[in-house]
Write a protein that holds these residues in place. Structure first.
Motif, short mmCIF file in Angstrom:
data_model
loop_
_atom_site.label_atom_id
_atom_site.label_comp_id
_atom_site.label_asym_id
_atom_site.label_seq_id
_atom_site.Cartn_x
_atom_site.Cartn_y
_atom_site.Cartn_z
N VAL A 1 0.83 -1.20 0.00
CA VAL A 1 0.00 0.00 0.00
C VAL A 1 0.86 1.25 0.00
N ASN A 2 1.94 1.23 0.78
CA ASN A 2 2.83 2.38 0.86
C ASN A 2 3.47 2.71 -0.48
N GLY B 1 -6.81 6.56 10.84
CA GLY B 1 -6.60 7.32 9.62
C GLY B 1 -6.92 8.80 9.82
N THR C 1 -1.42 4.34 7.06
CA THR C 1 -0.69 4.31 5.78
C THR C 1 -1.51 4.93 4.66
N VAL C 2 -2.78 4.55 4.59
CA VAL C 2 -3.67 5.08 3.54
C VAL C 2 -3.86 6.59 3.72
N PHE D 1 -10.30 10.31 1.91
CA PHE D 1 -10.38 9.36 3.03
C PHE D 1 -11.77 9.40 3.66
#
Length: 452
Positions: free
Chosen positions: A217-218, A278, A406-407, A424
């Motif tokens: 994902v990163n 997040g 991370t997202v 997000f």
């Protein structure tokens, strides 16, 4: 079992919860220091976010071993080990001269929290009368949840005055208090003795899968899929499932994934953690980069909501004890969903007072549903499977917390402070609506079983 909880049991729970509190306190305190860390270590936010992600990943991987550890070792020994790991990790963080050492210290702190978090909830289940489990799960959650309540404000205030390193040195007070409270009160709980050895292959395959998934994902920041990490993630996941379903060695009981009611609450618990962590990363960064507020005020924006949510946790647990899971699950998620929609629609017109207000309501809804789901998903299971259920629940939610961080960092690095928050938030809206469907599955008459 006695109907009252003794002072010794109370201090036992509080002492162990303080170790988990310490790790999360450091994690949330560091979120408001990302701009300063980026400047000091001459790197971007996507690299700095590993200060948080590495911690969450270490917690996640360590929690996967909790079912075995709790059966194999005394709870007192596990508590002392968690304190040792935390103190060493915290000193490394405070003295670190580069990002690598800072991340190493965060990993050790994560190991400590990964031992303490499942331990405290297992002690609640093992020592508290059944009629009061909801309330005491709420109390344990409250102690741990006070960390994200104070963390951002604590971190912002110290970063603006004494520098970010002071965050770690002052935090050493918490494990000291834990030792004072727990030295004569943390005792060994009754445990089901483990048969056979620890499944090292299953553990390693799951650890590699979790790590490679986050790295995958990163790497999306580049706009391309890293096929090597994808292949590693897929292969190790397959290996873990095959090993977990055929091996007689001890690790995680995958048979719990065949229980529809368990899955129907496991996924919402994980989603709540994904969205919470997040937003806890994105909102302070949004405030600093877009509204140009100080580190202190960026951190303070989360304090009222997180503090109110933590203090209400025992009440939410008591509501579960009195009314069952349906009311707090549906009502909590309804509040949670409405507030996320409002937050999403009002970007970029959000101001600091409005963010504080919306975050208070967001946390109230989220914690009402989250606390009840976490209690119900454990209470429903057979006593012999409660430790495994706890390990799975906390492993997935911490991994999803790391994924949320991370997202969030990825979206802000790619689209900027405002658009990153909006992307997000829309994702969070979709996930919050899907949770209603999972609750409907949980309460389906075809799946109803007698509560333990």
């Amino acid at each position: 079992m006695k109907e009252n909880t003794s002072l010794k049991t109370t201090l036992n729970i509080v002492a162990i919860a303080l170790v988990a509190f310490s790790g999360i306190m450091a994690e949330t305190a560091m979120n408001v220091t990302f701009p300063a860390l980026s400047h000091e270590f001459h790197t971007n936010l996507n690299a700095i976010q590993w200060v948080t992600t590495a911690y969450l990943l270490a917690v996640t991987i360590m929690i996967t071993t909790s079912s075995y550890l709790i059966k194999r070792y005394s709870s007192r020994h596990l508590w002392l080990a968690s304190i040792v790991f935390f103190v060493i990790g915290t000193l490394i963080c405070g003295l670190s001269s580069n990002l690598t050492f800072l991340i190493l210290g965060r990993v050790l702190e994560g190991i400590a929290a990964g031992i303490a978090m499942p331990l405290v909830f297992n002690i609640v289940v093992a020592t508290v009368p059944a009629a009061k489990i909801g309330a005491w799960m709420g109390i344990a959650s409250m102690i741990i949840s006070l960390a994200p309540s104070f963390g951002p404000t604590y971190g912002g205030a110290l970063a603006d005055t004494f520098g970010w390193r002071s965050i770690f040195f002052i935090l050493l007070i918490a494990p000291t208090i834990s030792l004072i409270l727990g030295w004569k009160t943390v005792f060994a709980i009754e445990r089901h003795e483990v048969q056979g050895s620890f499944d090292v292959l299953a553990f390693l395959s799951l650890a590699i899968f979790l790590t490679s998934s986050l790295l995958l994902v990163n790497k999306l920041e580049s706009g391309k899929v890293d096929w090597s990490w994808l292949m590693i993630a897929v292969i190790t996941l397959i290996l873990f499932v095959l090993r977990g379903t055929t091996s007689k060695a001890n690790f995680i009981n995958l048979k719990l994934f065949t229980h529809p009611k368990f899955i129907a609450l496991l996924i919402p618990i994980a989603v709540y953690m994904f969205i919470l962590l997040g937003l806890n990363l994105i909102i302070p960064t949004y405030l600093q980069y877009f509204l140009h507020v100080s580190s202190f005020w960026a951190g303070f924006s989360l304090l009222p909501g997180a503090l109110i949510g933590a203090l209400l946790a025992p009440m939410f647990g008591r509501l579960y004890d009195l009314k069952g899971a349906k009311l707090p699950l549906y009502l909590g998620n309804a509040i949670f969903t409405v507030i996320i929609i409002m937050m999403t629609l009002w970007i970029p017109r959000l101001s600091l007072p409005l963010i504080i207000t919306l975050y208070i309501l967001f946390i109230i809804g989220r914690n009402m549903a989250y606390t009840s789901a976490q209690t119900a998903v454990i209470v429903d299971e057979d006593p012999l499977e409660k430790a495994d259920a706890m390990a799975i629940v906390q492993t997935l939610q911490m991994f999803m917390g790391a994924l949320g961080t991370t997202v969030g960092a990825l979206l802000q690095a790619k689209y900027g402070a405002v658009n990153g928050l909006q992307h997000f938030s829309w994702l969070s809206v979709v996930l919050a609506i899907l949770i209603f469907g999972l609750f409907a599955v949980y309460f389906s008459r075809k799946l109803q079983v007698k509560r333990v």
